[in-house]
Design a protein around this motif. Structure first.
Motif, PDB file in Angstrom:
ATOM      1  N   GLN A   1      -2.328   4.446  -6.509  1.00  0.00           N
ATOM      2  CA  GLN A   1      -1.686   4.180  -7.798  1.00  0.00           C
ATOM      3  C   GLN A   1      -0.161   4.202  -7.682  1.00  0.00           C
ATOM      4  O   GLN A   1       0.529   3.569  -8.466  1.00  0.00           O
ATOM      5  CB  GLN A   1      -2.137   5.223  -8.833  1.00  0.00           C
ATOM      6  N   PHE A   2       0.376   4.915  -6.704  1.00  0.00           N
ATOM      7  CA  PHE A   2       1.804   5.190  -6.658  1.00  0.00           C
ATOM      8  C   PHE A   2       2.492   4.452  -5.517  1.00  0.00           C
ATOM      9  O   PHE A   2       1.872   4.123  -4.513  1.00  0.00           O
ATOM     10  CB  PHE A   2       2.023   6.705  -6.510  1.00  0.00           C
ATOM     11  N   SER A   3       3.791   4.235  -5.661  1.00  0.00           N
ATOM     12  CA  SER A   3       4.545   3.584  -4.593  1.00  0.00           C
ATOM     13  C   SER A   3       4.688   4.513  -3.390  1.00  0.00           C
ATOM     14  O   SER A   3       4.749   4.061  -2.254  1.00  0.00           O
ATOM     15  CB  SER A   3       5.927   3.162  -5.091  1.00  0.00           C
ATOM     16  N   ARG A   4       4.710   5.802  -3.668  1.00  0.00           N
ATOM     17  CA  ARG A   4       4.842   6.809  -2.615  1.00  0.00           C
ATOM     18  C   ARG A   4       4.390   8.141  -3.182  1.00  0.00           C
ATOM     19  O   ARG A   4       4.656   8.452  -4.338  1.00  0.00           O
ATOM     20  CB  ARG A   4       6.297   6.892  -2.166  1.00  0.00           C
ATOM     21  N   VAL A   5       3.711   8.919  -2.342  1.00  0.00           N
ATOM     22  CA  VAL A   5       3.305  10.270  -2.708  1.00  0.00           C
ATOM     23  C   VAL A   5       4.001  11.231  -1.759  1.00  0.00           C
ATOM     24  O   VAL A   5       4.031  11.001  -0.552  1.00  0.00           O
ATOM     25  CB  VAL A   5       1.768  10.457  -2.618  1.00  0.00           C
ATOM     26  N   ASN A   6       4.581  12.287  -2.317  1.00  0.00           N
ATOM     27  CA  ASN A   6       5.222  13.324  -1.513  1.00  0.00           C
ATOM     28  C   ASN A   6       4.425  14.609  -1.670  1.00  0.00           C
ATOM     29  O   ASN A   6       4.187  15.068  -2.785  1.00  0.00           O
ATOM     30  CB  ASN A   6       6.664  13.553  -1.972  1.00  0.00           C
ATOM     31  N   GLU A   7       4.013  15.161  -0.546  1.00  0.00           N
ATOM     32  CA  GLU A   7       3.239  16.397  -0.504  1.00  0.00           C
ATOM     33  C   GLU A   7       4.086  17.462   0.178  1.00  0.00           C
ATOM     34  O   GLU A   7       4.795  17.161   1.143  1.00  0.00           O
ATOM     35  CB  GLU A   7       1.949  16.200   0.300  1.00  0.00           C
ATOM     36  N   PHE A   8       3.981  18.694  -0.297  1.00  0.00           N
ATOM     37  CA  PHE A   8       4.741  19.794   0.289  1.00  0.00           C
ATOM     38  C   PHE A   8       3.790  20.859   0.800  1.00  0.00           C
ATOM     39  O   PHE A   8       2.836  21.222   0.124  1.00  0.00           O
ATOM     40  CB  PHE A   8       5.708  20.390  -0.736  1.00  0.00           C
TER      41      PHE A   8
ATOM     42  N   GLY B   1       5.367   4.668  -9.926  1.00  0.00           N
ATOM     43  CA  GLY B   1       6.513   5.076  -9.121  1.00  0.00           C
ATOM     44  C   GLY B   1       6.161   6.129  -8.092  1.00  0.00           C
ATOM     45  O   GLY B   1       5.036   6.205  -7.600  1.00  0.00           O
ATOM     46  N   MET B   2       7.133   6.973  -7.775  1.00  0.00           N
ATOM     47  CA  MET B   2       6.976   8.028  -6.777  1.00  0.00           C
ATOM     48  C   MET B   2       6.365   9.261  -7.435  1.00  0.00           C
ATOM     49  O   MET B   2       6.795   9.672  -8.516  1.00  0.00           O
ATOM     50  CB  MET B   2       8.340   8.392  -6.196  1.00  0.00           C
ATOM     51  N   LEU B   3       5.369   9.826  -6.772  1.00  0.00           N
ATOM     52  CA  LEU B   3       4.742  11.042  -7.255  1.00  0.00           C
ATOM     53  C   LEU B   3       5.017  12.180  -6.273  1.00  0.00           C
ATOM     54  O   LEU B   3       4.861  12.005  -5.063  1.00  0.00           O
ATOM     55  CB  LEU B   3       3.228  10.875  -7.394  1.00  0.00           C
ATOM     56  N   ILE B   4       5.444  13.315  -6.808  1.00  0.00           N
ATOM     57  CA  ILE B   4       5.581  14.534  -6.021  1.00  0.00           C
ATOM     58  C   ILE B   4       4.430  15.430  -6.433  1.00  0.00           C
ATOM     59  O   ILE B   4       4.310  15.800  -7.599  1.00  0.00           O
ATOM     60  CB  ILE B   4       6.942  15.214  -6.270  1.00  0.00           C
TER      61      ILE B   4
ATOM     62  N   MET C   1       0.833  -1.180   0.000  1.00  0.00           N
ATOM     63  CA  MET C   1       0.000   0.000   0.000  1.00  0.00           C
ATOM     64  C   MET C   1       0.880   1.246   0.000  1.00  0.00           C
ATOM     65  O   MET C   1       1.917   1.286   0.630  1.00  0.00           O
ATOM     66  CB  MET C   1      -0.917   0.007   1.218  1.00  0.00           C
ATOM     67  N   ALA C   2       0.445   2.253  -0.698  1.00  0.00           N
ATOM     68  CA  ALA C   2       1.185   3.505  -0.811  1.00  0.00           C
ATOM     69  C   ALA C   2       1.211   4.249   0.519  1.00  0.00           C
ATOM     70  O   ALA C   2       0.348   4.064   1.372  1.00  0.00           O
ATOM     71  CB  ALA C   2       0.539   4.386  -1.867  1.00  0.00           C
TER      72      ALA C   2
END
Length: 142
Positions: free
Chosen positions: A105-112, A91-94, A1-2
């Motif tokens: 959908q993504f392996s990891r999400v990065n939020e800023f 993959g990784m989404l920023i 799970m992401a």
């Protein structure tokens, strides 16, 4: 799970515009670990600004990347665009947009979350959205 990782910029160290510099550093680190990265921007002008910045943010660094201009765009390890990536990308989404993304959908999400009030309010909304979906959330203060 992401998982979703929130990066909160300290108002005493960063200004609103510093988010893109932090994104460049995170992208550089992800590339060094061989991750595929998609940077989802809030507009085509932000995509262009980030495109320029990725070429020059550090003199001793090179982050190969391309812009997603349509479904036939040639994939790079790092792609950026003002629309979500194709469903085949896992993959990784920023996320630089103000809206939450389909995190599963993504392996990891990065939020800023920047130091300004507008960014804080939008970040809190995205946090609540992911939390309501039961997605693992990690917070990082920088």
């Amino acid at each position: 799970m992401a998982s979703v990782h929130f990066y909160t910029l300290n108002s005493q160290r960063y200004e609103s515009g510093d988010v893109l510099n932090v994104v460049c550093r995170l992208t550089e680190k992800a590339v060094s670990h061989q991750h595929e990265v998609y940077i989802y921007t809030s507009s085509s002008s932000q995509s262009q600004q980030l495109d320029d910045l990725l070429w020059q943010f550090r003199s001793q660094s090179f982050v190969p990347h391309g812009q997603m201009t349509g479904p036939d765009s040639l994939p790079e390890q790092v792609m950026l665009g003002d629309s979500l990536p194709p469903e085949s990308f896992g993959g990784m989404l920023i996320n630089l947009s103000t809206a939450p993304v389909p995190a599963a959908q993504f392996s990891r999400v990065n939020e800023f979350v920047g130091p300004d009030e507008t960014s804080l309010v939008a970040g809190r909304e995205r946090y609540r959205h992911y939390k309501a979906q039961g997605i693992e959330i990690v917070t990082n203060k920088i």
